[in-house]
Scaffold this active site. Structure first.
Site, PDB file in Angstrom:
ATOM      1  N   ASN A 198     -61.961-104.106 -15.936  1.00  0.00           N
ATOM      2  CA  ASN A 198     -62.918-103.101 -16.414  1.00  0.00           C
ATOM      3  C   ASN A 198     -63.167-101.951 -15.433  1.00  0.00           C
ATOM      4  O   ASN A 198     -63.540-100.867 -15.847  1.00  0.00           O
ATOM      5  CB  ASN A 198     -64.230-103.757 -16.842  1.00  0.00           C
ATOM      6  CG  ASN A 198     -64.958-104.421 -15.710  1.00  0.00           C
ATOM      7  OD1 ASN A 198     -64.330-104.941 -14.786  1.00  0.00           O
ATOM      8  ND2 ASN A 198     -66.274-104.425 -15.762  1.00  0.00           N
ATOM      9  N   GLU A 230     -71.643-107.831  -2.103  1.00  0.00           N
ATOM     10  CA  GLU A 230     -70.571-106.873  -1.868  1.00  0.00           C
ATOM     11  C   GLU A 230     -71.196-105.507  -1.598  1.00  0.00           C
ATOM     12  O   GLU A 230     -72.340-105.254  -1.947  1.00  0.00           O
ATOM     13  CB  GLU A 230     -69.680-106.768  -3.102  1.00  0.00           C
ATOM     14  CG  GLU A 230     -69.072-108.105  -3.500  1.00  0.00           C
ATOM     15  CD  GLU A 230     -67.863-107.945  -4.393  1.00  0.00           C
ATOM     16  OE1 GLU A 230     -66.799-107.573  -3.869  1.00  0.00           O
ATOM     17  OE2 GLU A 230     -67.978-108.193  -5.592  1.00  0.00           O
ATOM     18  N   CYS A 232     -70.170-105.417 -16.282  1.00  0.00           N
ATOM     19  CA  CYS A 232     -70.957-106.649 -16.108  1.00  0.00           C
ATOM     20  C   CYS A 232     -72.441-106.308 -15.944  1.00  0.00           C
ATOM     21  O   CYS A 232     -73.302-107.166 -16.102  1.00  0.00           O
ATOM     22  CB  CYS A 232     -70.429-107.482 -14.952  1.00  0.00           C
ATOM     23  SG  CYS A 232     -70.110-106.539 -13.487  1.00  0.00           S
ATOM     24  N   SER A 273     -64.372-113.481 -15.124  1.00  0.00           N
ATOM     25  CA  SER A 273     -65.186-114.293 -16.035  1.00  0.00           C
ATOM     26  C   SER A 273     -65.786-115.507 -15.307  1.00  0.00           C
ATOM     27  O   SER A 273     -65.283-115.950 -14.273  1.00  0.00           O
ATOM     28  CB  SER A 273     -64.319-114.771 -17.191  1.00  0.00           C
ATOM     29  OG  SER A 273     -63.314-115.631 -16.712  1.00  0.00           O
ATOM     30  N   GLU A 290     -68.139-112.637  -8.333  1.00  0.00           N
ATOM     31  CA  GLU A 290     -68.969-111.787  -9.189  1.00  0.00           C
ATOM     32  C   GLU A 290     -68.528-112.067 -10.616  1.00  0.00           C
ATOM     33  O   GLU A 290     -67.350-111.869 -10.941  1.00  0.00           O
ATOM     34  CB  GLU A 290     -68.767-110.299  -8.870  1.00  0.00           C
ATOM     35  CG  GLU A 290     -69.294-109.857  -7.532  1.00  0.00           C
ATOM     36  CD  GLU A 290     -70.800-110.002  -7.392  1.00  0.00           C
ATOM     37  OE1 GLU A 290     -71.508-110.154  -8.411  1.00  0.00           O
ATOM     38  OE2 GLU A 290     -71.264-109.974  -6.240  1.00  0.00           O
TER      39      GLU A 290
END
Ligand code: ADP
Length: 476
Positions: free
Chosen positions: A147, A457, A279, A224, A245
Site C-alpha cells: 500500500n 518506527e 492501515c 497483515s 506493524e
C-alpha cells in the site's frame, strides 16, 4: 526483465512476475525476476559478509549514501510517482507526495547518522567509567506491503543503514516496480557491496526463507496480522529481534459540538482517500445522536462528488483497488455487513470505466454496530461504518472496544473532550480535528494491541529497533 540485486550484481531468474496496472489490467507495468529461496540465502550471505565492514563505517559515509538517495528521490518524484500510481493505483498527487516523503525520510536519517549518541556516567565504584553506546544489530530483513510501495521501504531501509546494519529487502508481490527503482538508486549511492540487497518474490518462499535464516538478526515487517503472527513465531523460535506493524480498525469519533464541515472533510479524507488502503484509515465512524443524521447526509453528499477513476488521470480523487484479491475482500465485507443488518448509505458497487480496472465506489455503511464483523475485522478498502452512540462516554468506550490500536481520531470543539480523548484513547497515535491517516515522518509511528509489536518506527525512536545497547566499564 528487471533483476534482483544481490551483493553488487543484478541477478536474473527463470521466473518472472508481471506487474499489472490496477487502473487498466491490460497495461503490464513490467516484468520482474522472482527470486527463490536460494537467491534469498545468497542475499543474506552478501549482507552477512558486508556487516563487519559497514558496522564500522563512519557517520560521514552513511550520511553521504543516504543523502544521495534522498536527493535523487526528491529530484525524480514526478517520474517515480507516475510509476507508483501506475503499479499501485494511488492517485498521482498522492503518489508523487509519497516519493517525496521517501526522499525526506532518507534525508532525515542521513542527519541521524551524524547524531548517534551515547551516555557516560560516573560509576558507583571509584576509578571506573561507565559508557553506554549503541551498536548496529546485524543483517536486517525488511518485508513490506503493497500500500505504500516506496515510503514504507524507505522508513525501514534508511534507519537500518544509518545505524550501520546491512539489509535484505523483500517488497510485496504486486509492487516490485517502486522497490526496484529504489534499489537501483541505492546501488549507485556508494554503499559497499552487500550492504543493501533486493530480493523480489513470494512471501511464502522468499519471505519465509528470510525469517528462518539464523544469520538474519532482525526482521522489520509491515503487513497483515496473519503474516505478522508467522513472523513473530519464526523469530521467537530462534530468538531473533522483530518489529511488526499490522492492521488497524481505527475509530473516528464525531461529537455533537464538532464543526460539521471539518468532520465531513476529515471522515471522507481519512476513510476513502488512497482507496481506504491505509492501515491508519478511519473505518469506524462513531457519531453522537444529535449530529448523526446531519453528518450522514453531508458525508453522502461529499462522497457523491468524489471522482473514482484512473489513478493517473487529471481530476481523479480515488483510484482503483490495488489488486483483485483485495477487491474481492472489500466486496465480501460489504455483503457481510448488510447481512448483519447494516445499510449501504452510499456506494457498494463496482464501477465501469473505459479501461478494465478494479474500480469500487467508496462505501458508507450506516446502522452499524461495533459487534458486527465489518466493525471488528480490517477490510483495507474504501469502506467505512457509521456507529451511532448516545454521548462522549459511549463513543470512547466503543472506540476502545477493538483488538487493534493504531490511530484514534476525534472531531470536537470541546477542549475538555479533546484532552480526555488524547489521554484515554487506546491507540499509538491520536488525532484531534485531523484525519486518522496522514502522519509526520520525524516522530514515532506505531500502535498498540493487535496493531503493532516492538519499538516504534520513524523519527529518532527508530534507533530502538535498529541498534543494540552496550554498557562498557573501564578502569585505567
Ligand atoms: P497484505 O495483505 O498487505 O498483502 P501480507 O501480510 O500478505 O499482507 O504481506 C505483507 C508482506 O509479507 C509481503 O511482502 C508478503 O510477500 C510477505 N509475506 C507473506 N507471507 C509471508 C511469509 N510466510 N513469510 C514472510 N513474509 C511473508
Amino acid at each position: 526483465m528487471k533483476c534482483n540485486y544481490i551483493g553488487d550484481a543484478w541477478v536474473g531468474s527463470s521466473n518472472a512476475s508481471r506487474n499489472l496496472n490496477p487502473s487498466d489490467l491490460n497495461d503490464v507495468v513490467g516484468e520482474y525476476a522472482a527470486a527463490d529461496a536460494t537467491q534469498a540465502a545468497d542475499a543474506i550471505s552478501a549482507a552477512y559478509g558486508a556487516f563487519s565492514g559497514w558496522s564500522l563505517s563512519t557517520p560521514q559515509q552513511r550520511f553521504d549514501a543516504l543523502d544521495f538517495v534522498g536527493s535523487e528521490l526528491l529530484a525524480r518524484k514526478a517520474e517515480l510517482g507516475d510509476l507508483l500510481a501506475r503499479e499501485e493505483g494511488k492517485i498521482l498527487p498522492e503518489a508523487i507526495a509519497e516519493v517525496a516523503r521517501a526522499g525526506q525520510i532518507f534525508k532525515f536519517f542521513a542527519g541521524e547518522a551524524l547524531r548517534i549518541q551515547g551516555e557516560r556516567l560516573a560509576s558507583v565504584r571509584s576509578g571506573v567509567d561507565v559508557e553506554i553506546t549503541r551498536e548496529p544489530v546485524g543483517v536486517i530483513a525488511i518485508i513490506t506491503p503493497w500500500n505504500f510501495p516506496i515510503a514504507i521501504p524507505a522508513w525501514k531501509i534508511a534507519p537500518a543503514l544509518a545505524y550501520g546494519n546491512c539489509v535484505v529487502f523483500k517488497p510485496a508481490e504486486p509492487v516490485p516496480g517502486s522497490a526496484w527503482a529504489l534499489a537501483e538508486i541505492l546501488s549507485r549511492s556508494g554503499l559497499p557491496a552487500g550492504v543493501f540487497n533486493l530480493v523480489m518474490g513470494r512471501g511464502s518462499e522468499v519471505g519465509q526463507a528470510l525469517l528462518n535464516d539464523r544469520r538474519v538478526a532482525a526482521v522489520s515487517f509491515t503487513g497483515s496480522a496473519a503474516t505478522g503472527m508467522r513472523v513473530a513465531q519464526a523469530c521467537a523460535a530462534r530468538m531473533a529481534r522483530f518489529q511488526l506493524e499490522m492492521g488497524g480498525k481505527n475509530p473516528l469519533v464525531i461529537l455533537d459540538d464538532a464543526d460539521l464541515k471539518v468532520a465531513v472533510d476529515i471522515a471522507v479524507q481519512g476513510s476513502f482517500f488512497s482507496t481506504g488502503q491505509r492501515c491508519t484509515a478511519s473505518s469506524r465512524i462513531i457519531v453522537t445522536d444529535a449530529i448523526h443524521d446531519r453528518f450522514v447526509k453531508a458525508t453522502v453528499t461529499a462522497m457523491a462528488r468524489l471522482r473514482v477513476g484512473d489513478a493517473r488521470a487529471a481530476g481523479t480523487d480515488i483510484g482503483p483497488v490495488a489488486d483483485a484479491g483485495q477487491l474481492e475482500q472489500d466486496l465480501t465485507y460489504i455483503d457481510v455487513a448488510q447481512r448483519e443488518g447494516a445499510t449501504v448509505a452510499f456506494g457498494g458497487t463496482l464501477l465501469h470505466r473505459e479501461a478494465p480496472g478494479l474500480y469500487l465506489q467508496p462505501t458508507l455503511l450506516t446502522n452499524a454496530t461495533n459487534a458486527m464483523r465489518s466493525s471488528r475485522e480490517e477490510i483495507f478498502g474504501p469502506v467505512a461504518s457509521v456507529i451511532r452512540v448516545r454521548d462522549y462516554d459511549q463513543a470512547l468506550a466503543v472506540a476502545n472496544d477493538t483488538d487493534f490500536g493504531l490511530t484514534a481520531g476525534i472531531c470536537t470543539t470541546s477542549l475538555k473532550h479533546a484532552m480526555h480523548f488524547k489521554r484515554n484513547a487506546q491507540a499509538g497515535m491520536v488525532m484531534v480535528n485531523v484525519p486518522t491517516a496522514g502522519v509526520d515522518y520525524h516522530v514515532p509511528f506505531g500502535g498498540r494491541k493487535g496493531s503493532s509489536f516492538g519499538p516504534r518506527e520513524q523519527g529518532r525512536h527508530a534507533q530502538e529497533f535498529y541498534t543494540v545497547v552496550k554498557t562498557a566499564y573501564t578502569s585505567a
